[in-house]
Design a protein around this motif. Structure first.
Motif, PDB file in Angstrom:
ATOM      1  N   LEU A 214      39.149  23.377  37.064  1.00  0.00           N
ATOM      2  CA  LEU A 214      38.675  23.488  38.495  1.00  0.00           C
ATOM      3  C   LEU A 214      37.510  24.301  38.744  1.00  0.00           C
TER       4      LEU A 214
ATOM      5  N   ARG B 233      46.453  35.781  49.594  1.00  0.00           N
ATOM      6  CA  ARG B 233      45.243  35.272  48.755  1.00  0.00           C
ATOM      7  C   ARG B 233      44.246  35.278  49.740  1.00  0.00           C
ATOM      8  N   PRO B 234      43.861  36.665  50.011  1.00  0.00           N
ATOM      9  CA  PRO B 234      42.433  36.931  50.771  1.00  0.00           C
ATOM     10  C   PRO B 234      41.073  36.380  49.979  1.00  0.00           C
TER      11      PRO B 234
ATOM     12  N   HIS C 152      34.924  37.225  47.812  1.00  0.00           N
ATOM     13  CA  HIS C 152      34.070  35.911  47.686  1.00  0.00           C
ATOM     14  C   HIS C 152      32.908  36.287  48.567  1.00  0.00           C
TER      15      HIS C 152
ATOM     16  N   PHE D  25      43.162  45.045  43.850  1.00  0.00           N
ATOM     17  CA  PHE D  25      44.053  44.628  42.848  1.00  0.00           C
ATOM     18  C   PHE D  25      43.255  44.327  41.622  1.00  0.00           C
TER      19      PHE D  25
ATOM     20  N   VAL E 174      39.527  36.238  39.530  1.00  0.00           N
ATOM     21  CA  VAL E 174      38.947  35.196  38.810  1.00  0.00           C
ATOM     22  C   VAL E 174      37.956  34.305  39.646  1.00  0.00           C
TER      23      VAL E 174
ATOM     24  N   ASP F 166      50.436  35.009  35.501  1.00  0.00           N
ATOM     25  CA  ASP F 166      50.888  33.439  35.611  1.00  0.00           C
ATOM     26  C   ASP F 166      52.092  33.400  34.949  1.00  0.00           C
TER      27      ASP F 166
ATOM     28  N   ARG G   8      55.070  38.555  43.983  1.00  0.00           N
ATOM     29  CA  ARG G   8      55.239  37.237  43.212  1.00  0.00           C
ATOM     30  C   ARG G   8      56.575  37.281  42.821  1.00  0.00           C
TER      31      ARG G   8
ATOM     32  N   ARG H 126      54.444  28.261  38.841  1.00  0.00           N
ATOM     33  CA  ARG H 126      54.918  29.384  37.979  1.00  0.00           C
ATOM     34  C   ARG H 126      56.598  29.713  38.001  1.00  0.00           C
TER      35      ARG H 126
HETATM   36  C1  EPZ Z   1      43.156  32.639  39.614  1.00  0.00           C
HETATM   37  O1  EPZ Z   1      43.364  32.674  41.089  1.00  0.00           O
HETATM   38  C2  EPZ Z   1      44.357  31.611  39.202  1.00  0.00           C
HETATM   39  N1  EPZ Z   1      43.850  30.460  39.980  1.00  0.00           N
HETATM   40  C3  EPZ Z   1      45.810  31.953  39.484  1.00  0.00           C
HETATM   41  O2  EPZ Z   1      46.645  31.206  38.849  1.00  0.00           O
HETATM   42  C4  EPZ Z   1      46.081  33.464  38.891  1.00  0.00           C
HETATM   43  O3  EPZ Z   1      47.259  33.920  39.032  1.00  0.00           O
HETATM   44  C5  EPZ Z   1      45.026  34.322  39.389  1.00  0.00           C
HETATM   45  O4  EPZ Z   1      43.633  33.922  38.977  1.00  0.00           O
HETATM   46  C6  EPZ Z   1      45.034  35.728  38.678  1.00  0.00           C
HETATM   47  O5  EPZ Z   1      45.047  35.645  37.367  1.00  0.00           O
HETATM   48  C7  EPZ Z   1      43.005  29.727  39.493  1.00  0.00           C
HETATM   49  O6  EPZ Z   1      42.024  30.018  38.732  1.00  0.00           O
HETATM   50  C8  EPZ Z   1      42.721  28.218  40.213  1.00  0.00           C
HETATM   51  P1  EPZ Z   1      42.323  36.326  42.034  1.00  0.00           P
HETATM   52  P2  EPZ Z   1      42.659  33.642  42.042  1.00  0.00           P
HETATM   53  O7  EPZ Z   1      41.262  36.187  42.911  1.00  0.00           O
HETATM   54  O8  EPZ Z   1      41.168  33.444  41.343  1.00  0.00           O
HETATM   55  C9  EPZ Z   1      43.121  39.567  45.241  1.00  0.00           C
HETATM   56  C10 EPZ Z   1      48.395  29.443  38.631  1.00  0.00           C
HETATM   57  O9  EPZ Z   1      49.545  29.688  38.741  1.00  0.00           O
HETATM   58  N2  EPZ Z   1      41.883  39.176  45.795  1.00  0.00           N
HETATM   59  O10 EPZ Z   1      42.211  36.707  40.492  1.00  0.00           O
HETATM   60  O11 EPZ Z   1      42.689  33.232  43.305  1.00  0.00           O
HETATM   61  C11 EPZ Z   1      44.274  38.969  45.165  1.00  0.00           C
HETATM   62  O12 EPZ Z   1      45.261  38.878  46.336  1.00  0.00           O
HETATM   63  C12 EPZ Z   1      47.416  30.263  39.703  1.00  0.00           C
HETATM   64  O13 EPZ Z   1      47.537  28.730  37.967  1.00  0.00           O
HETATM   65  C13 EPZ Z   1      41.432  40.165  46.637  1.00  0.00           C
HETATM   66  O14 EPZ Z   1      41.861  41.045  47.242  1.00  0.00           O
HETATM   67  O15 EPZ Z   1      43.121  35.120  41.833  1.00  0.00           O
HETATM   68  C14 EPZ Z   1      45.039  39.359  43.831  1.00  0.00           C
HETATM   69  O16 EPZ Z   1      45.972  40.167  44.356  1.00  0.00           O
HETATM   70  C15 EPZ Z   1      48.405  31.213  40.713  1.00  0.00           C
HETATM   71  N3  EPZ Z   1      40.299  39.433  47.493  1.00  0.00           N
HETATM   72  C16 EPZ Z   1      43.986  39.585  42.971  1.00  0.00           C
HETATM   73  O17 EPZ Z   1      42.834  40.204  43.968  1.00  0.00           O
HETATM   74  C17 EPZ Z   1      39.786  38.289  47.102  1.00  0.00           C
HETATM   75  O18 EPZ Z   1      38.752  38.096  47.700  1.00  0.00           O
HETATM   76  C18 EPZ Z   1      43.842  38.645  41.844  1.00  0.00           C
HETATM   77  O19 EPZ Z   1      43.436  37.508  42.518  1.00  0.00           O
HETATM   78  C19 EPZ Z   1      40.377  37.432  46.162  1.00  0.00           C
HETATM   79  C20 EPZ Z   1      41.457  37.843  45.433  1.00  0.00           C
END
Ligand code: EPZ
Length: 419
Positions: A26, A120-121, A125, A161, A165, A306, A332, A372
């Motif tokens: 992606l 999902r905030p 970013h 948290f 990613v 995941d 989750r 998942r």
């Molecule tokens: C990626 O999502 C993956 N998706 C998710 O996989 C995966 O669960 C996640 O990383 C964690 O490993 C893709 O790569 C498309 P994060 P992402 O930002 O980047 C918080 C699947 O099943 N956070 O790493 O959106 C958030 O709420 C999917 O394939 C903030 O607070 O996840 C979470 O608690 C589901 N502020 C933590 O960080 C932000 O601006 C990690 O989320 C962004 C995130």
């Protein structure tokens, strides 16, 4: 609309080839927005989510040919607005914001919907884009970013948290064409971020610290086209590992980097599972009797969130008590209800899940809810006594390429029926 029917209790035997990684694909597809030149991406898994991203690139004006898991993307984008109707179906689409801002100095992307695993905030970013000098406005469900010129900066990108990613990928893609040097502290170290970094470097970006929590990006004037082979999907691989353990099977996975699965293998070895490692293969030997093991999920290299649902389904049929905590997405746990409908004995207790293993699960009609959690229901169905019907399997098709065909080939009784 199809449902998936599984007749449980069958052992798996043979080999499964793991597909390319959805979560590497992606952001790498999004990164092609940073150049007008041709990019060739191979081993792109055919999934609802990758097809959505391809639709999104086309809606932004890119020409995309996709056949036999190869995507050829070229041409200039002619829009910097990612519409609600596409972004709302897949949160991962938000990662077009960084390349649009980097290349066009303007981007308008719909705020991603929340989903069943959490709110999902996108504050991290936005923090990163602002640090690079972008003006951010949030209005009518869209994030609008504009900048006269993006300037490198020192950015701490850790959230409550831990690292993010997609925020790491998004900010990196905005920084590669910025003026000067950007340092991202507390960058996500997931293999999917490492693959994106590799691809950007192939496009001519100057990035040091690949795969570490400190990325140093020196902005360049322009990026050129590149070719890339997507690596194996570690979450798909981990899901099949857990399915083999749940059915007491001996199963070999091809096209797998087991070095990305060390924490899963470590926990499963405590549960009594044995492994045989090959160059790019892994054989799982599921024991007759499993021992209960507790897990807490963390950012990479910790236990992946995941794989949490799938691991819980395995512990549901493991005699004894295990405790499961998700530090990445604390809520989750939507899969608990459906697993309990199959006879599991799992309860939530102030943020953790307490699993009291039972001898058997029993097949039942169940509802898929997120990607998942759906995989956890397939695992439960494979191990259960009797027939399981899984409804709303489009959730599963978002992230698992031909999972029913792959499982059928190694002996599972699994087939689709019209709803
Ligand atoms: C990626 O999502 C993956 N998706 C998710 O996989 C995966 O669960 C996640 O990383 C964690 O490993 C893709 O790569 C498309 P994060 P992402 O930002 O980047 C918080 C699947 O099943 N956070 O790493 O959106 C958030 O709420 C999917 O394939 C903030 O607070 O996840 C979470 O608690 C589901 N502020 C933590 O960080 C932000 O601006 C990690 O989320 C962004 C995130």
């Amino acid at each position: 609309m199809d449902k998936l029917v599984i007749e449980g209790g069958k052992k798996l035997k043979g080999e499964i080839r793991v597909s390319g990684s959805k979560n590497s694909t992606l952001p790498i597809l999004a990164a092609t927005l940073l150049t007008d030149e041709k990019c060739v991406i191979r081993n792109v898994p055919k999934l609802r989510d990758t097809l959505t991203m391809i639709k999104l690139l086309r809606s932004l004006g890119k020409s995309v040919d996709y056949n036999n898991n190869i995507a050829v993307i070229s041409g200039p984008a002619n829009s910097s607005t990612a519409e609600y109707k596409l972004v709302s179906t897949m949160r991962g689409s938000f990662c077009v914001m960084g390349p649009l801002l980097g290349k066009f100095k303007t981007a308008k992307v719909s705020l991603p919907g929340g989903c069943v695993i959490g709110i999902r905030p996108v504050d991290l970013h936005i923090k990163g884009f602002k640090a690079l000098g972008a003006k951010i406005e949030v209005a009518a469900g869209y994030v609008i970013a504009t900048a006269r010129q993006l300037k490198g900066n020192l950015i701490y990108l850790g959230g409550i948290f831990g690292p993010s990613v997609l925020a790491t990928g998004n900010v990196m893609m905005a920084a590669v064409l910025a003026h000067g040097e950007t340092i991202i502290e507390s960058a996500a170290c997931e293999p999917e971020v490492e693959e994106l970094t590799e691809f950007l470097i192939k496009m001519g970006a100057h990035i040091e610290g690949k795969g570490t929590s400190r990325l140093v990006i020196r902005g360049v004037k322009r990026l050129h086209g590149a070719e890339y082979d997507i690596g194996p999907d570690r979450i798909e691989a981990g899901t099949f590992v857990l399915m083999a353990a749940a059915t007491g099977s001996t199963l070999t996975l091809k096209n797998v980097k087991y070095a990305q699965l060390l924490v899963l293998m470590d926990r499963l070895e405590h549960a009594g599972v044995k492994f045989k490692k090959g160059k790019d293969s892994l054989t799982i030997i599921g024991p007759k009797k499993l021992k209960p093991v507790s897990v807490t999920t963390y950012p990479y290299p910790g236990f992946p969130t995941d794989l949490q649902a799938q691991f819980m389904a395995l512990m549901a049929i493991t005699q004894g008590v295990s405790v499961i905590t998700d530090k990445v997405f604390p809520d989750r746990f939507i899969h608990i209800a459906e697993l309990n409908r199959m006879g599991a004995n799992i309860r939530r207790d102030s943020g953790v899940a307490i699993v009291e293993g039972v001898k058997y699960l029993y097949g039942a009609p169940v509802m898929a809810s997120d990607l998942r959690a759906s995989a956890a229901l397939v695992l439960a169905g494979l191990a259960a006594k009797g027939k399981t019907e899984i409804h709303r399997i489009y959730h599963l098709e978002r992230g698992y390429e031909n999972i029913d065909e792959k499982l059928k080939k190694v002996g599972a009784v699994i087939y689709r029926e019209k709803e």
